[in-house]
Design a protein around this motif. Structure first.
Motif, PDB file in Angstrom:
ATOM      1  N   HIS A  85       0.817  -1.215   0.000  1.00 46.63           N
ATOM      2  CA  HIS A  85       0.000   0.000   0.000  1.00 46.63           C
ATOM      3  C   HIS A  85       0.851   1.266   0.000  1.00 46.63           C
ATOM      4  O   HIS A  85       2.021   1.268   0.383  1.00 46.63           O
ATOM      5  N   CYS A 149       3.645  -5.943  -6.641  1.00 44.35           N
ATOM      6  CA  CYS A 149       3.205  -4.610  -7.048  1.00 44.35           C
ATOM      7  C   CYS A 149       2.991  -3.743  -5.816  1.00 44.35           C
ATOM      8  O   CYS A 149       2.969  -4.222  -4.686  1.00 44.35           O
ATOM      9  N   HIS A 151       1.583   0.639  -4.731  1.00 44.78           N
ATOM     10  CA  HIS A 151       1.036   1.913  -5.187  1.00 44.78           C
ATOM     11  C   HIS A 151       1.731   3.078  -4.506  1.00 44.78           C
ATOM     12  O   HIS A 151       1.867   3.092  -3.279  1.00 44.78           O
ATOM     13  N   SER A 152       2.175   4.052  -5.275  1.00 46.05           N
ATOM     14  CA  SER A 152       2.743   5.295  -4.757  1.00 46.05           C
ATOM     15  C   SER A 152       3.982   4.973  -3.913  1.00 46.05           C
ATOM     16  O   SER A 152       4.954   4.445  -4.434  1.00 46.05           O
ATOM     17  N   GLY A 155       4.749   1.591  -4.459  1.00 48.37           N
ATOM     18  CA  GLY A 155       5.444   1.352  -5.716  1.00 48.37           C
ATOM     19  C   GLY A 155       6.946   1.521  -5.554  1.00 48.37           C
ATOM     20  O   GLY A 155       7.743   0.773  -6.132  1.00 48.37           O
ATOM     21  N   ILE A 182       2.911   0.950  -9.318  1.00 50.46           N
ATOM     22  CA  ILE A 182       1.818   1.789  -9.804  1.00 50.46           C
ATOM     23  C   ILE A 182       2.015   3.196  -9.251  1.00 50.46           C
ATOM     24  O   ILE A 182       1.995   3.400  -8.032  1.00 50.46           O
ATOM     25  N   SER A 183       2.231   4.155 -10.123  1.00 53.36           N
ATOM     26  CA  SER A 183       2.405   5.564  -9.719  1.00 53.36           C
ATOM     27  C   SER A 183       3.449   5.684  -8.622  1.00 53.36           C
ATOM     28  O   SER A 183       3.237   6.330  -7.594  1.00 53.36           O
ATOM     29  N   GLU A 231      -2.537  11.918 -13.682  1.00 51.39           N
ATOM     30  CA  GLU A 231      -1.704  12.118 -12.496  1.00 51.39           C
ATOM     31  C   GLU A 231      -1.066  13.509 -12.505  1.00 51.39           C
ATOM     32  O   GLU A 231      -0.970  14.170 -13.541  1.00 51.39           O
ATOM     33  N   HIS A 263      -4.286   9.654  -9.436  1.00 47.91           N
ATOM     34  CA  HIS A 263      -3.475   8.944  -8.451  1.00 47.91           C
ATOM     35  C   HIS A 263      -4.294   8.081  -7.487  1.00 47.91           C
ATOM     36  O   HIS A 263      -3.779   7.083  -6.972  1.00 47.91           O
ATOM     37  N   ILE A 267      -5.444   2.446  -8.978  1.00 49.92           N
ATOM     38  CA  ILE A 267      -5.291   1.089  -8.451  1.00 49.92           C
ATOM     39  C   ILE A 267      -6.574   0.271  -8.533  1.00 49.92           C
ATOM     40  O   ILE A 267      -6.561  -0.943  -8.278  1.00 49.92           O
TER      41      ILE A 267
END
Length: 285
Positions: A85, A149, A151-152, A155, A182-183, A231, A263, A267
């Motif tokens: 996360h 994977c 996110h943010s 990531g 991801i991003s 984004e 953003h 996801i």
């Protein structure tokens, strides 16, 4: 012969450049919506007699891992999907994102949502080492490939785990077939110009050690960078930068800019087994 010029305007406010919620209509409501959808997902699993989410079967009652979530599909898992996360390393936890396990579960994959200590009480190295320990434990329960994977900030941590000096044990790193940040955030130097610098402990040594950009990737896995077309521009550039830096070293380095995604909703596709994001993560493995 014609000569073209390209350029990027100087950024005067780096905090605003990396701000997301303020620039997304209804952005402030996303975290509560995530948490509600995640709770509903867990309730449906319980109602269906599925395995209750939680780390007990892998981690026992170890306090440092108690918030991680691990899910098993029906039948033998095809492999292990890991979702890390985001929250700028300072917010949230797996329970906000349980529903993002749905797509991989429906495709027959086991899913780990690791937990990690948050800043300012913990530094980036402690976070990635904690995640690596949980991935290694889950890998011991599930055979087959690992699809990683995040996110943010997640990531960033996902990419950091597939660097040559990864904290993952070598046999586990060798099983990571694909990494899909991801991003993500891969060059931490710009964040030294934001108010987050202090809470994140971003001195020059940390930035050098924990920016994936300054490391070589493990050659055995594929890299697929994913970012929303709506984004903030700095996030698109971060993904472009890592693709350019790592191109030719992993088996493949791909960049997808998903139109119409920002953003906070970029996801969402992970909850759908047929979504292109889930396919990019798991397809062909």
């Amino acid at each position: 012969m014609s000569i073209g010029q390209t350029g990027v305007a100087q950024i005067a406010d780096w905090d605003d450049a990396y701000a997301n919620i303020a620039h997304i209509p209804g952005g402030a409501g996303f975290p509560d919506a995530w948490a509600q959808t995640a709770a509903e997902f867990r309730d449906r699993l319980r109602a269906a007699g599925g395995q209750p989410p939680g780390p007990r079967d892998i981690f026992g009652q170890k306090k440092e891992h108690r918030d991680a979530e691990f899910y098993l599909p029906e039948g033998k898992p095809r492999g292990l999907m890991v979702f890390i996360h985001g929250g700028y390393w300072m917010k949230f936890g797996p329970s906000w994102f349980s529903h993002l396990a749905a797509g991989a579960l429906a495709r027959g994959w086991a899913v780990l949502l690791p937990s990690y200590p948050l800043a300012p009480s913990a530094g980036l190295r402690e976070m990635r080492d904690r995640i690596a320990a949980q991935v290694a434990a889950a890998a011991g329960e599930v055979s087959g490939p690992i699809a990683l994977c995040g996110h943010s900030a997640g990531g960033h941590l996902a990419a950091r785990l597939v660097c040559e000096d990864s904290p993952l044990p070598a046999p586990v790193l060798a099983r990571v077939a694909r990494c899909l940040p991801i991003s993500g955030l891969f060059d931490l130097r710009p964040l030294q110009l934001t108010a987050m610098r202090s809470d994140l402990g971003l001195d020059d040594a940390v930035v050098r050690a924990e920016s994936p950009l300054f490391h070589l990737p493990a050659a055995g896995c594929e890299l697929h960078l994913w970012v929303g077309g709506d984004e903030r521009p700095v996030f698109i550039r971060q993904s472009q930068l890592l693709q350019a830096a790592w191109a030719g070293i992993p088996r493949r380095a791909t960049l997808t800019v998903e139109p119409g995604r920002h953003h906070l909703n970029v996801i969402a596709g992970l909850a759908d087994p047929a979504h292109p994001l889930t396919e990019a993560l798991l397809g062909g493995l």
